[in-house]
Design a protein around this motif. Structure first.
Motif, short mmCIF file in Angstrom:
data_model
loop_
_atom_site.label_atom_id
_atom_site.label_comp_id
_atom_site.label_asym_id
_atom_site.label_seq_id
_atom_site.Cartn_x
_atom_site.Cartn_y
_atom_site.Cartn_z
N GLN A 89 -1.91 13.10 -3.25
CA GLN A 89 -1.32 12.28 -2.20
C GLN A 89 0.06 11.75 -2.57
O GLN A 89 0.94 11.62 -1.72
CB GLN A 89 -2.26 11.11 -1.88
CG GLN A 89 -3.59 11.52 -1.25
CD GLN A 89 -3.40 12.19 0.10
OE1 GLN A 89 -2.54 11.80 0.88
NE2 GLN A 89 -4.20 13.22 0.36
N LYS A 146 0.42 6.82 2.19
CA LYS A 146 0.75 6.60 3.59
C LYS A 146 -0.08 5.46 4.18
O LYS A 146 0.34 4.83 5.15
CB LYS A 146 0.52 7.88 4.38
CG LYS A 146 1.39 9.05 3.89
CD LYS A 146 1.02 10.33 4.60
CE LYS A 146 1.82 11.51 4.04
NZ LYS A 146 1.43 12.79 4.67
N MET A 147 -1.25 5.20 3.66
CA MET A 147 -2.10 4.09 4.08
C MET A 147 -2.84 3.58 2.86
O MET A 147 -2.69 4.13 1.76
CB MET A 147 -3.06 4.54 5.19
CG MET A 147 -4.00 5.66 4.80
SD MET A 147 -5.14 6.09 6.14
CE MET A 147 -4.03 7.00 7.24
N ASP A 197 -8.83 3.40 2.93
CA ASP A 197 -8.77 4.03 4.26
C ASP A 197 -8.42 5.51 4.14
O ASP A 197 -8.95 6.35 4.89
CB ASP A 197 -7.74 3.31 5.13
CG ASP A 197 -8.14 1.88 5.42
OD1 ASP A 197 -9.35 1.59 5.43
OD2 ASP A 197 -7.24 1.04 5.61
N LEU A 198 -7.53 5.82 3.21
CA LEU A 198 -7.13 7.21 3.04
C LEU A 198 -8.28 8.07 2.52
O LEU A 198 -8.46 9.21 2.95
CB LEU A 198 -5.93 7.28 2.08
CG LEU A 198 -5.21 8.63 1.97
CD1 LEU A 198 -4.72 9.10 3.32
CD2 LEU A 198 -4.05 8.53 1.00
N LYS A 241 -17.49 7.70 2.40
CA LYS A 241 -17.90 7.29 3.74
C LYS A 241 -17.47 5.85 4.02
O LYS A 241 -17.23 5.07 3.10
CB LYS A 241 -19.41 7.44 3.90
CG LYS A 241 -19.90 8.87 3.75
CD LYS A 241 -21.42 8.93 3.86
CE LYS A 241 -21.92 10.37 3.68
NZ LYS A 241 -23.40 10.46 3.76
N GLU A 242 -17.44 5.50 5.32
CA GLU A 242 -17.04 4.16 5.72
C GLU A 242 -17.96 3.09 5.12
O GLU A 242 -17.50 2.05 4.66
CB GLU A 242 -17.07 4.06 7.25
CG GLU A 242 -16.61 2.71 7.80
CD GLU A 242 -15.11 2.50 7.64
OE1 GLU A 242 -14.71 1.34 7.40
OE2 GLU A 242 -14.34 3.48 7.73
N VAL A 293 -11.43 7.53 3.07
CA VAL A 293 -12.35 7.73 4.19
C VAL A 293 -11.77 8.75 5.17
O VAL A 293 -12.47 9.66 5.66
CB VAL A 293 -12.60 6.39 4.93
CG1 VAL A 293 -13.42 6.62 6.21
CG2 VAL A 293 -13.34 5.42 4.02
N HIS A 294 -10.47 8.64 5.45
CA HIS A 294 -9.81 9.56 6.38
C HIS A 294 -9.90 11.01 5.92
O HIS A 294 -10.10 11.93 6.72
CB HIS A 294 -8.34 9.14 6.56
CG HIS A 294 -7.58 10.00 7.53
ND1 HIS A 294 -6.85 11.11 7.13
CD2 HIS A 294 -7.45 9.93 8.88
CE1 HIS A 294 -6.29 11.67 8.17
NE2 HIS A 294 -6.64 10.97 9.26
N GLU A 295 -9.79 11.20 4.59
CA GLU A 295 -9.83 12.56 4.04
C GLU A 295 -11.26 13.03 3.77
O GLU A 295 -11.46 14.14 3.28
CB GLU A 295 -9.03 12.62 2.73
CG GLU A 295 -7.54 12.35 2.91
CD GLU A 295 -6.85 13.44 3.74
OE1 GLU A 295 -7.28 14.61 3.66
OE2 GLU A 295 -5.89 13.10 4.46
N GLY A 296 -12.25 12.18 4.04
CA GLY A 296 -13.64 12.57 3.89
C GLY A 296 -14.15 12.56 2.46
O GLY A 296 -15.20 13.12 2.16
#
Length: 590
Positions: free
Chosen positions: A61, A7-8, A12-13, A21-22, A15-18
């Motif tokens: 995913q 989806k991305m 980024d995915l 880390k950024e 990081v989004h899912e934890g």
């Protein structure tokens, strides 16, 4: 095909899912710009997540299965639907296929360009995706994309070009011009490439009544491929003889030669031996990979305590050190490892070999040539007048070589050599049996290193193994009881080891240092007293005991130890074949 996609973007995915880390993503992206590697590879290399975590995340995913192919028996014919070049480029492998669908394992199924390219190749089949570890894919490529099919195609083409004649001779080759020679060269190149790919040490070309048998020795075991083309053997032998500078008109006598070639960026030194057989000439080629360089003693697998004692004897100014074992046990490799340590500007080293296997700078290496009278004995006498510090003799073959070597070792030279014996204990007496004076052997011989190569259990498919009654009997006969720390293992067989359960080999060593009781026995040529002196030596550990320790550590199998022990004098054959005898004796003694 409904192509699964993220989806991305992957980073980024994650990081989004934890999952990461950024800050970790920023560092990985910076590293990616420098290396050009895929982000997933960079993340795992930096240790931000494991490969298994990444694969499981991708599978979840993308809603595709995560497949472990390490123990999956794949069909080479199915895998070859996708050409090797494309498979390696896209890190993809066809796991299953029929007329309608193809299950493709990929390390990165989110790579849409790769998916599109694969779909075009396997069309009209519908592509179904799966996630597979990249390391498993790379191991599978070498096993599945063998040169077998390529070899068969070139063999068939060569037979068609040579006509229906039973023999392929110089006239055939000259009539065809360059075309036939090119086909022969391509066929040989494929044979060598296949051998290098599977880590073969030897190639056997054996003409038979109904075809040509090609056998390759991998980890000490021969693997066979039979070609139906009957009349191509002569063409291959002819080309090999030309490459090795041999007499192409002589087919009645054995010949030996050597040549070098580059195969898949590996510089290979080939030792060629031809021999007349019933249906033509058989060839055996020993492959020495010069691109890997010489091994160090630490890389041979020698135990630290043996290495320490061997190095002590290597630093002594004079005396003889023997390395013993059967053909193919790694004796020459060990000697070269020792020479590389001794190769210093203040040391004059001369080697007498047949043939010279590895070229070493600063060392004077002499190639024996019996045809012109350049024998071991003659060269060895000359080397003693060349002011050497260290002499390496390729092999103690006859009484003359033995006596000159022994006399050289007691007149201020360190002499290294090999001998074909089963173990260290019988080597000293073998020198006497060959005609050497007992007092010379007793005075000159300092140490004997015996060695073998045992197959390693494949790391990928290794698992716990419950020893059976006969295996336990062997263990008890060797050391009296089963070691408490024993963790016996066995390979189940997988893609990586070609379903043998073994991959690679490990060296097994025993070092016999000649002490005073042994020297007395040697002077008197007393075999029994020498054997008793060896047993009384507390520091001596036999090959069988060392091999059994490797089995207890899960490095090799009891089966391999049994194969080793069968050729040694430590155990009565009846004890090996009748485990009940050992069990009965155990019960009688409580």
């Amino acid at each position: 095909m409904a192509r699964p996609r993220l989806k991305m973007r992957l980073g980024d995915l994650l990081v989004h899912e934890g999952v990461i880390k950024e800050e970790q993503l920023k560092k990985a992206l910076a590293e990616q710009r420098n290396t050009g590697q895929k982000l997933g590879y960079v993340l795992t290399e930096l240790g931000f997540l494991s490969e298994q975590q990444l694969l499981a995340f991708l599978a979840q995913q993308l809603n595709v299965p995560l497949v472990d192919i390490s123990e999956k028996r794949l069909d080479p014919n199915v895998a070859r639907i996708l050409p090797e070049v494309q498979a390696r480029r896209h890190r993809a492998l066809i796991l299953e296929a029929d007329d309608d669908r193809a299950l493709v394992g990929m390390s990165d199924p989110a790579d849409l360009n790769a998916v599109d390219a694969i779909s075009a190749i396997v069309s009209p089949r519908v592509v179904e995706l799966a996630v597979v570890a990249e390391g498993q894919l790379m191991d599978s490529f070498d096993n599945l994309y063998r040169r077998t099919q390529e070899i068969e195609q070139f063999a068939q083409q060569l037979q068609e070009e040579s006509g229906t004649e039973e023999e392929f001779d110089l006239n055939n080759l000259s009539e065809q011009g360059d075309e036939g020679d090119v086909t022969v060269a391509r066929l040989l190149q494929s044979i060598f490439a296949d051998a290098v790919q599977i880590r073969a040490s030897d190639i056997h070309l054996e003409p038979d009544e109904n075809g040509l048998r090609i056998r390759q020795r991998v980890d000490g075991q021969l693997q066979e491929n039979v070609l139906d083309e009957k009349n191509i053997a002569g063409a291959l032998v002819l080309k090999l003889k030309l490459m090795a500078g041999l007499d192409i008109s002589e087919k009645r006598l054995p010949q030996d030669g050597r040549f070098q070639m580059v195969v898949k960026k590996h510089k290979i030194d080939v030792r060629l031996s031809t021999m007349p057989v019933q249906y033509g000439e058989a060839c055996v080629m020993r492959l020495l990979d010069q691109s890997n360089g010489l091994l160090r003693l630490e890389q041979t697998g020698m135990p630290p305590h043996i290495m320490k004692r061997l190095r002590y004897h290597l630093t002594r100014p004079h005396g003889m050190i023997l390395v013993t074992g059967p053909t193919g046990s790694g004796k020459t490799t060990t000697l070269y490892a020792a020479l590389s340590e001794l190769n210093q500007p203040n040391k004059k080293i001369i080697t007498v070999e047949d043939p010279v296997e590895y070229r070493m700078s600063r060392i004077s290496q002499v190639q024996v040539n019996s045809k012109i009278g350049l024998t071991f004995g003659r060269v060895l006498r000359t080397t003693l007048r060349q002011d050497p510090d260290i002499i390496m003799v390729g092999e103690m073959r006859d009484q003359e070589t033995v006596e000159i070597g022994l006399r050289g070792s007691i007149t201020g030279h360190l002499v290294l050599s090999t001998l074909h014996t089963n173990d260290a204990a019988t080597s000293a007496m073998r020198l006497i049996d060959m005609g050497a004076a007992p007092y010379l052997v007793a005075s000159a011989l300092r140490a004997v290193l015996a060695q073998r190569l045992l197959r390693r259990i494949c790391d990928n498919c290794s698992g716990a193994h419950q020893a059976d009654r006969q295996e336990l009997a062997l263990v008890k006969a060797l050391v009296g009881c089963v070691p408490e720390h024993a963790e016996f293992k066995k390979g189940r067989g997988c893609q990586r080891c070609n379903y043998t359960g073994y991959r690679g080999r490990v060296g097994v060593f025993e070092l016999l240092e000649i002490d005073e009781p042994m020297m007395i026995a040697l002077r008197e040529s007393d075999t029994q007293a020498f054997a008793e002196a060896v047993k009384a030596n507390q520091s001596f550990k036999s090959l069988a005991e060392v091999a059994l320790e490797f089995a207890a550590q899960g490095i090799t199998t009891i089966e391999e130890v049994t194969t080793l022990v069968a050729g040694l004098p430590y155990l009565d054959e009846e004890e090996l074949l009748n485990p009940e005898k050992v069990e009965t004796e155990d019960s009688e003694h409580g």
